[in-house]
Scaffold this active site. Structure first.
Site, PDB file in Angstrom:
ATOM      1  N   CYS A   1      90.363  24.378  84.966  1.00  8.66           N
ATOM      2  CA  CYS A   1      90.679  23.490  85.757  1.00  8.66           C
ATOM      3  C   CYS A   1      90.028  22.183  85.917  1.00  8.66           C
ATOM      4  O   CYS A   1      90.509  21.226  86.355  1.00  8.66           O
ATOM      5  CB  CYS A   1      90.644  24.158  87.282  1.00  8.66           C
ATOM      6  SG  CYS A   1      91.387  26.005  87.090  1.00  8.66           S
TER       7      CYS A   1
ATOM      8  N   HIS B   1      88.940  19.551  95.939  1.00  6.74           N
ATOM      9  CA  HIS B   1      89.791  20.380  94.919  1.00  6.74           C
ATOM     10  C   HIS B   1      90.539  21.324  95.532  1.00  6.74           C
ATOM     11  O   HIS B   1      91.606  21.511  95.093  1.00  6.74           O
ATOM     12  CB  HIS B   1      88.418  21.163  94.375  1.00  6.74           C
ATOM     13  CG  HIS B   1      88.876  22.402  93.190  1.00  6.74           C
ATOM     14  ND1 HIS B   1      89.547  21.903  92.097  1.00  6.74           N
ATOM     15  CD2 HIS B   1      88.836  23.448  93.197  1.00  6.74           C
ATOM     16  CE1 HIS B   1      89.958  22.636  91.300  1.00  6.74           C
ATOM     17  NE2 HIS B   1      89.432  24.053  91.759  1.00  6.74           N
TER      18      HIS B   1
ATOM     19  N   HIS C   1      98.726  22.777  91.790  1.00  8.31           N
ATOM     20  CA  HIS C   1      97.405  22.921  90.887  1.00  8.31           C
ATOM     21  C   HIS C   1      97.878  22.828  89.564  1.00  8.31           C
ATOM     22  O   HIS C   1      98.300  23.934  88.774  1.00  8.31           O
ATOM     23  CB  HIS C   1      96.625  24.325  91.329  1.00  8.31           C
ATOM     24  CG  HIS C   1      95.302  24.275  90.542  1.00  8.31           C
ATOM     25  ND1 HIS C   1      94.724  23.209  89.865  1.00  8.31           N
ATOM     26  CD2 HIS C   1      94.322  25.282  90.688  1.00  8.31           C
ATOM     27  CE1 HIS C   1      93.465  23.593  89.576  1.00  8.31           C
ATOM     28  NE2 HIS C   1      93.235  24.723  90.024  1.00  8.31           N
TER      29      HIS C   1
END
Length: 389
Positions: free
Chosen positions: A153, A278, A312
């Site tokens: 990520c 985030h 995401h």
């Protein structure tokens, strides 16, 4: 280092203006199964028609590279000018990804199982982690340093940090940098097996949060040392060394990354105007990040997560979210509006209160510095500080 130009494609839109308009308006897209994957897991897919890979580069033809090409075409003129000015040997390329063209590999294996043969259009370079870099090198004729960064990520956030190092070390005069990740069943099913996915929507920092929703997209930047309006002013990194997928609960390493970015940019926490959190809406990540941000910034600094709007985007998330920060700092946002944090408004009493932006809140007078957080599996944490130079 200065950010001269950027291209972006994600669930919000296929160009800078459309993406920014939708994000600032609080557009909430309903996640839906990506039909081409034969999966019933909701996700934020890119709906726009994607450009085709040139026939002479057919071995790189995959959805991941088509999204990269869509982002590249928005800045292709700037890239051509940089190559003309510096030479192809002085142009670098760094791409962050985690899925590459795995979806094409999944399809090929399905065909193999049914027919005993791989499909004629399949090539392994479609799904190699380095395939996107090879494709762009050949498409653009770049001859400088070119490589892939894959740290799940935080991949493309690390790519931006790496591009800045290439220029600072004198190895390049300009770098094409960013990331791309496309949806695939391997990732969707893997996150589902971890219990990390929501079956409804992404609801970060709510007491009712129940997981993230995956997305896809690409963002590319042209980075040089020539002065421009926006720059990557600070980079902070840290490593939890705590768990393969869970973050360190006290948020200390995430806080260390943010502090390092502030120090690198020679800024105090109070000078940051907006934080792109985030904000995955997973139970542990939000709890950890709220502690880290609360300790550094309290509940005054405006902040929010873009993942309820984009999903995401995994290896592309760092670049896409850095691009979103650039867009709100750019001339495309003359009123200096801030994007709303999309959630149900029910705060978790177990977490510190943060300055989450409501749909009505704007910043009409000053919007100069943005911090973007990317926290990854294995505790690989990256904070990027972007602002006016």
């Amino acid at each position: 280092m200065y950010l001269q130009d950027l291209g972006i494609i994600c669930a919000l839109g296929a160009n800078k203006a459309d993406v920014l308009t939708a994000w600032l308006a609080g557009r909430r897209i309903q996640p839906a199964p990506a039909g081409w994957l034969a999966s019933d897991i909701p996700a934020f897919g890119v709906q726009t028609e994607l450009p085709s890979i040139p026939q002479n580069l057919h071995q790189y033809a995959c959805r991941n590279n088509r999204m990269l090409l869509a982002a590249l075409k928005q800045i292709e003129r700037s890239i051509a000018a940089a190559i003309a000015a510096y030479g192809s040997e002085r142009m670098g390329l760094v791409i962050g990804t985690s899925t590459s063209g795995i979806a094409e590999g999944e399809h090929a294996v399905n065909v193999l199982c049914k027919t005993g043969q791989m499909p004629s259009g399949y090539h392994y370079k479609q799904q190699e982690l380095g395939g996107a870099v090879e494709f762009l090198v050949r498409y653009l004729g770049i001859k400088g340093p070119a490589y892939t960064v894959s740290t799940t990520c935080s991949s493309s956030a690390n790519a931006l940090a790496s591009a800045r190092r290439l220029i600072r070390l004198g190895l390049c005069d300009a770098v094409l940098v960013g990331g791309a990740d496309s949806l695939c069943r391997t990732t969707l099913e893997g996150f589902a097996a971890l219990g990390a996915l929501s079956k409804t929507d992404c609801n970060p920092f709510s007491k009712n949060r129940n997981g993230t929703v995956l997305g896809e997209g690409a963002a590319l930047f042209l980075m040089t040392r020539e002065p421009a309006n926006l720059a990557l002013l600070g980079v902070g990194t840290s490593s939890d060394a705590y768990h393969i997928s869970a973050p360190r609960p006290d948020g200390s390493c995430a806080r260390a990354a943010m502090l390092a970015a502030l120090k690198d940019a020679d800024l105090a926490a109070g000078q940051v105007d907006y934080i792109n959190l985030h904000g995955t809406a997973t139970w542990q990540n939000d709890a950890m990040e709220s502690l880290a941000v609360g300790q550094l910034f309290g509940n005054i600094t405006a902040c929010g997560s873009s993942k309820p709007a984009t999903g995401h985007c995994l290896g592309a998330a760092g670049a896409i979210e850095a691009a979103l920060c650039c867009l709100i700092l750019s001339d495309l946002n003359p009123n200096r509006c801030l994007p709303p944090h999309l959630w149900d408004g029910e705060a978790d009493p177990e977490m510190p209160e943060l300055g989450l932006v409501s749909l009505e809140k704007t910043r009409p007078n000053s919007l100069q510095y943005c911090l973007s957080n990317s926290f990854s599996f294995g505790g690989n944490n990256v904070s990027l500080l972007i602002g006016h130079s």
